[in-house]
Design an enzyme around this catalytic site. Structure first.
Site, PDB file in Angstrom:
ATOM      1  N   LYS A 190      47.652  46.242  27.643  1.00  0.00           N
ATOM      2  CA  LYS A 190      47.111  45.523  26.477  1.00  0.00           C
ATOM      3  C   LYS A 190      46.258  46.463  25.608  1.00  0.00           C
ATOM      4  O   LYS A 190      46.390  46.474  24.389  1.00  0.00           O
ATOM      5  CB  LYS A 190      46.258  44.322  26.929  1.00  0.00           C
ATOM      6  N   ARG A 232      41.463  33.906  28.654  1.00  0.00           N
ATOM      7  CA  ARG A 232      41.781  34.164  30.060  1.00  0.00           C
ATOM      8  C   ARG A 232      41.812  32.889  30.878  1.00  0.00           C
ATOM      9  O   ARG A 232      42.104  32.935  32.073  1.00  0.00           O
ATOM     10  CB  ARG A 232      40.706  35.067  30.635  1.00  0.00           C
ATOM     11  N   ARG A 255      44.146  55.231  36.119  1.00  0.00           N
ATOM     12  CA  ARG A 255      43.620  55.092  34.753  1.00  0.00           C
ATOM     13  C   ARG A 255      42.298  55.839  34.596  1.00  0.00           C
ATOM     14  O   ARG A 255      41.423  55.743  35.454  1.00  0.00           O
ATOM     15  CB  ARG A 255      43.424  53.605  34.447  1.00  0.00           C
ATOM     16  N   ARG A 268      36.875  53.416  35.365  1.00  0.00           N
ATOM     17  CA  ARG A 268      36.105  52.174  35.237  1.00  0.00           C
ATOM     18  C   ARG A 268      35.653  51.728  36.616  1.00  0.00           C
ATOM     19  O   ARG A 268      36.435  51.770  37.565  1.00  0.00           O
ATOM     20  CB  ARG A 268      36.995  51.089  34.617  1.00  0.00           C
ATOM     21  N   ARG A 279      40.493  41.067  40.785  1.00  0.00           N
ATOM     22  CA  ARG A 279      40.862  40.802  39.380  1.00  0.00           C
ATOM     23  C   ARG A 279      42.289  40.274  39.282  1.00  0.00           C
ATOM     24  O   ARG A 279      42.587  39.401  38.467  1.00  0.00           O
ATOM     25  CB  ARG A 279      40.708  42.079  38.551  1.00  0.00           C
TER      26      ARG A 279
HETATM   27  P1  AMP Z   1      38.998  43.711  30.889  1.00  0.00           P
HETATM   28  O1  AMP Z   1      38.453  44.949  30.236  1.00  0.00           O
HETATM   29  O2  AMP Z   1      39.736  42.831  29.929  1.00  0.00           O
HETATM   30  O3  AMP Z   1      39.788  44.021  32.129  1.00  0.00           O
HETATM   31  O4  AMP Z   1      37.720  42.849  31.350  1.00  0.00           O
HETATM   32  C1  AMP Z   1      36.791  43.373  32.263  1.00  0.00           C
HETATM   33  C2  AMP Z   1      35.964  42.232  32.830  1.00  0.00           C
HETATM   34  O5  AMP Z   1      35.215  41.595  31.783  1.00  0.00           O
HETATM   35  C3  AMP Z   1      36.732  41.115  33.503  1.00  0.00           C
HETATM   36  O6  AMP Z   1      37.085  41.418  34.860  1.00  0.00           O
HETATM   37  C4  AMP Z   1      35.734  39.962  33.399  1.00  0.00           C
HETATM   38  O7  AMP Z   1      34.688  40.095  34.343  1.00  0.00           O
HETATM   39  C5  AMP Z   1      35.144  40.189  32.003  1.00  0.00           C
HETATM   40  N1  AMP Z   1      35.923  39.512  30.953  1.00  0.00           N
HETATM   41  C6  AMP Z   1      36.621  40.116  29.946  1.00  0.00           C
HETATM   42  N2  AMP Z   1      37.206  39.207  29.155  1.00  0.00           N
HETATM   43  C7  AMP Z   1      36.898  37.989  29.678  1.00  0.00           C
HETATM   44  C8  AMP Z   1      37.240  36.654  29.318  1.00  0.00           C
HETATM   45  N3  AMP Z   1      38.030  36.369  28.283  1.00  0.00           N
HETATM   46  N4  AMP Z   1      36.734  35.648  30.088  1.00  0.00           N
HETATM   47  C9  AMP Z   1      35.937  35.893  31.133  1.00  0.00           C
HETATM   48  N5  AMP Z   1      35.589  37.145  31.534  1.00  0.00           N
HETATM   49  C10 AMP Z   1      36.066  38.186  30.812  1.00  0.00           C
END
Ligand code: AMP
Length: 214
Positions: free
Chosen positions: A13, A88, A128, A161, A172
């Site tokens: 993404k 999400r 990554r 990360r 996750r």
């Molecule tokens: P990502 O970078 O999209 O993988 O997001 C990293 C982390 O941020 C996730 O594992 C969640 O803890 C939090 N997070 C990101 N986007 C959301 C969302 N739309 N709803 C809830 N938590 C989020």
């Protein structure tokens, strides 16, 4: 164009979102990036979200909907946007639909469902690396930096990360299956889901997405 990039962590993404944002001239809005920045700056949002992000749990729907409402209200999002990592949950998808409606905006145009087998995303997340300064994304096998540990674009150090560590990745992916995968049916019912085979080389996947967005 109003587009959601849907798919598990490691499905591409962010990588494809960056290219699409530059080409289509609409902002890429990644809730994960906004939350990580808030955590780094120690803001109230960051402090509230810290424990959830670290452990791979979802941050509360109201918190994320609040930050999306603020971000979509900014001038650069008036003519379209790409959403990465949001919505999400079904509650977030409903909240987004209400926000767009109440803002007088049209509904979403496309939801790109980036489909990748679980073993592939686990491997991608292990390999990554991100630039700590400009956010460029690398993969040690398929897209390594020219100089080990250093960003090709700005020369700054690459890092992994914290939530790409294997136990957190498993958490996750479970959260994705339980909370986010139902959005595939949700958007299919609304006639805006576009399925993309996202397991192949990045250039091929990007071309497939562009084709679907025409
Ligand atoms: P990502 O970078 O999209 O993988 O997001 C990293 C982390 O941020 C996730 O594992 C969640 O803890 C939090 N997070 C990101 N986007 C959301 C969302 N739309 N709803 C809830 N938590 C989020």
């Amino acid at each position: 164009m109003r587009v959601v990039l849907l798919g598990p962590p490691g499905s591409g993404k962010g990588t494809h979102g960056k290219g699409l944002s530059a080409e289509l001239r609409v902002p890429l809005i990644a809730t994960g990036d906004i939350l990580r920045q808030a955590i780094a700056e120690g803001t109230r949002l960051g402090l509230a979200a810290q424990a959830d992000v670290k452990s791979g749990r979802l941050v509360a729907d109201e918190t994320v909907l609040g930050l999306i409402e603020t971000r979509l209200g900014m001038a650069d999002a008036a003519n379209g946007f790409l959403l990465d990592g949001f919505p999400r949950t079904v509650a977030q998808a409903d909240g987004l639909a209400s926000l767009l409606e109440s803002g007088g905006a049209r509904s979403l145009d496309h939801v790109m469902n980036l489909m990748v087998p679980i073993e592939t995303v686990v491997g991608r997340l292990r390999e990554r690396r991100l630039c700590g300064s400009c956010g460029a994304i690398y993969n040690l096998s398929s897209k390594p930096p020219k100089v080990a540990g250093q960003c090709d674009l700005c020369g700054q150090a690459l890092k992994q990360r914290a939530d790409d560590e294997p136990a957190t990745v498993r958490a996750r992916l479970e959260v994705y299956e339980r909370e986010t995968a139902p959005l595939v049916a949700y958007y299919a019912q609304r006639g805006i889901l576009r399925n993309v085979d996202a397991a192949g080389p990045a250039e091929q996947v990007y071309a497939a997405i562009r084709q679907l967005l025409k």
